[in-house]
Design an enzyme around this catalytic site. Structure first.
Site, PDB file in Angstrom:
ATOM      1  N   ASP A 119      -6.945  -4.404   9.278  1.00 11.89           N
ATOM      2  CA  ASP A 119      -8.394  -4.329   9.029  1.00 11.89           C
ATOM      3  C   ASP A 119      -8.975  -5.724   8.819  1.00 11.89           C
ATOM      4  O   ASP A 119      -8.967  -6.232   7.716  1.00 11.89           O
ATOM      5  CB  ASP A 119      -8.648  -3.470   7.792  1.00 11.89           C
ATOM      6  CG  ASP A 119     -10.125  -3.284   7.503  1.00 11.89           C
ATOM      7  OD1 ASP A 119     -10.956  -3.555   8.398  1.00 11.89           O
ATOM      8  OD2 ASP A 119     -10.443  -2.886   6.380  1.00 11.89           O
ATOM      9  N   GLU A 122     -18.249  -8.511   7.447  1.00 14.46           N
ATOM     10  CA  GLU A 122     -18.291  -7.048   7.566  1.00 14.46           C
ATOM     11  C   GLU A 122     -17.920  -6.397   6.246  1.00 14.46           C
ATOM     12  O   GLU A 122     -18.534  -5.404   5.830  1.00 14.46           O
ATOM     13  CB  GLU A 122     -17.335  -6.590   8.673  1.00 14.46           C
ATOM     14  CG  GLU A 122     -17.447  -5.109   9.034  1.00 14.46           C
ATOM     15  CD  GLU A 122     -16.517  -4.198   8.243  1.00 14.46           C
ATOM     16  OE1 GLU A 122     -16.563  -2.977   8.446  1.00 14.46           O
ATOM     17  OE2 GLU A 122     -15.738  -4.715   7.404  1.00 14.46           O
TER      18      GLU A 122
END
Length: 537
Positions: free
Chosen positions: A326, A358
């Site tokens: 991730d 993000e």
């Protein structure tokens, strides 16, 4: 005459140093007599060591017009597990640059690990300057950290189970304050006008139910009406965990805010009913700051600029770990597809993007999407989001887009993914758009979007076990990758790029007006309840 690989290596060495690959040194003529073989002066090579020979021979440059036209199968064939593995180890090494500052590897924004990640991406494109134009988009990312907090009964000192602090919450020194229930969800000024406001210098804590408006609105209104802190309780009776939420960008009225489960909230209301002066101890050590960071945008030099194929992954991780799945996996997939695309001609321009921040709330992609001019917006035919491609206990997830609720074209993109998995006899799971990845800004601005993923903290529908046991943890390293999922999804990314870089036949034309002009942080009813990993409402 027969030459060994050793002799060819010598020839390559001399040819390179003489400035021409076509100059053959005279010592290869049969009449030439060499007292001591020239190979003795060079590293010895085995005859079968072709890779070492190749390394000394300049690779020919193929002009764009001579390249074959892009085909999905041919682009997919160039995606190799070894390349994905090598790039994964590179990212992990880069994450370790942060260890002196954080005590462990991480690629969180503002860290050396993230800065090195961006440098790495740019260095990859240095070797592809004849195919791509690369630009940087700088912005200020709002970040913060909760260092510690305390919510406890003022009389007994007992804390409350599963209490969580909201991200981007301001600090407050420890104090004892009366707990006051705010009616009607605390989303309007009249809700606070109906209760007795705190007296001058009196510190009180507002107890507010979750619902109707963003958490940040509740905190701002409570602060505006004199409350020193806020406790928000969940409105879902079955909830057992605390609220993992964010307040969004703070205002001058924002106050320290925590969340508690439904049962804890109801218990606090019962305590107020028994004692109108019921009080809590509240403290929070935290900070909020702006960090300058950058998005990286790589556009193909060729292809129709009015029909852009856009795809993205995020370049950062959470602070807790290196983020190799991730979203190191998405970063790696895009880099490898971008490299291999250079072997082909294309009809439509392709735009690769690596979004920063993000994990702080989709900040990079939202900054990009919301700052597009109307003309720039209209040229993007589709945006494809690739976040977490290789979860260890993966399922093949596809965002369940439709053209009724989402910009037209989102459903066609979903069908492309469905058809691919079906063609390869792979099971897939449709998952809803929930606001947890970088498609949000594009959908909110009328750009067709979708994507695939392999899952995070939820359980696999097939075996009941967590999809990514290391989600947002230190153990999200190279050992946390499923190589089967990784290669399959990277090939699917290559397929999506090749398909739309070739043609948008059958794909809906873009609507001229933006789909929805909304402020996802401050809207009374945001389209999505999440912003990245954080609940916002």
């Amino acid at each position: 005459m027969h030459f060994s690989l050793k002799q060819l290596a010598v020839a390559a060495f001399y040819a390179t140093n003489l400035g021409s690959a076509y100059v053959i040194p005279q010592f290869f003529q049969e009449a030439f007599q060499q007292e001591e073989p020239i190979e003795n002066y060079l590293p010895q090579l085995n005859d079968d060591d072709s890779s070492a020979v190749a390394a000394n021979i300049p690779k020919p440059h193929i002009p764009y017009f001579m390249k074959p036209h892009v085909e999905s199968e041919k682009l997919q064939d160039k995606i190799k597990v070894d390349d994905l593995n090598a790039t994964a180890w590179d990212l992990y090494r880069l994450a370790n640059y942060s260890t002196p500052d954080y005590g462990h590897p991480t690629r969180v924004i503002g860290s050396k690990g993230h800065n090195k990640t961006m440098e790495y991406i740019l260095n990859v494109f240095d070797d592809m300057q004849d195919y791509y134009d690369v630009s940087l988009q700088e912005f200020e990312a709002l970040s913060g950290k909760i260092i510690s907090f305390n919510l406890s009964d003022a009389e007994t000192g007992k804390s409350f189970a599963n209490t969580t602090a909201f991200a981007l919450s301001p600090p407050v020194d420890g104090f004892v304050g009366k707990l006051v229930e705010i009616p009607n969800l605390g989303c309007e000024e009249k809700d606070y006008a109906s209760v007795v406001p705190p007296r001058h210098n009196e510190k009180q804590i507002a107890l507010i139910e979750r619902g109707k408006c963003p958490f940040g609105d509740k905190s701002n209104l409570a602060g505006k009406f004199g409350f020193t802190a806020v406790v928000i309780y969940d409105n879902e009776p079955k909830s057992k965990e605390g609220l993992h939420g964010t307040l969004g960008e703070p205002t001058k009225h924002t106050v320290a805010t925590v969340g508690v489960p439904y049962k804890v909230g109801k218990k606090l209301i019962a305590n107020i009913a028994l004692n109108i002066d019921y009080s809590l101890y509240f403290a929070m050590d935290s900070y909020v700051e702006f960090i300058k960071t950058q998005n990286i945008i790589a556009d193909t030099k060729h292809g129709d600029p009015d029909n852009i194929v856009a795809l993205g992954a995020h370049s950062d991780s959470v602070e807790e770990g290196p983020g190799i799945n991730d979203d190191g996996s998405g970063t790696i997939s895009l880099l490898n597809v971008a490299k291999q695309l250079t072997h082909f001609k294309i009809n439509n321009k392709v735009r690769f993007a690596w979004w920063a921040a993000e994990e702080e709330g989709l900040l990079g992609s939202n900054f990009y999407a919301y700052n597009l001019t109307k003309e720039e917006n209209s040229k993007i035919r589709v945006f494809m989001d690739y976040d977490m491609m290789a979860s260890p206990n993966y399922e093949y997830e596809i965002y369940d887009a439709n053209n009724k609720e989402n910009p037209k074209g989102s459903e066609e993109l979903k069908n492309l993914y469905v058809d691919y998995y079906k063609a390869h006899h792979l099971n897939y799971t449709l998952v809803p758009f929930d606001g947890r990845s970088d498609y949000v800004g594009f959908i909110n601005n009328g750009i067709p979007a979708g994507g695939i993923a392999t899952g995070a903290e939820k359980n696999n529908v097939n075996n009941g076990k967590v999809l990514d046991r290391c989600y947002h943890q230190l153990c999200d390293d190279v050992s946390n990758l499923s190589w089967d999922a990784f290669i399959t999804n990277t090939k699917l990314i290559a397929h999506s790029v090749a398909t739309y870089a070739d043609s948008f036949e059958g794909f809906p034309k873009r609507e001229t007006q933006k789909h929805k002009e909304v402020d996802i942080l401050n809207a009374q009813q945001p389209q999505f309840k999440y912003r990245a990993d954080f609940l916002i409402i």
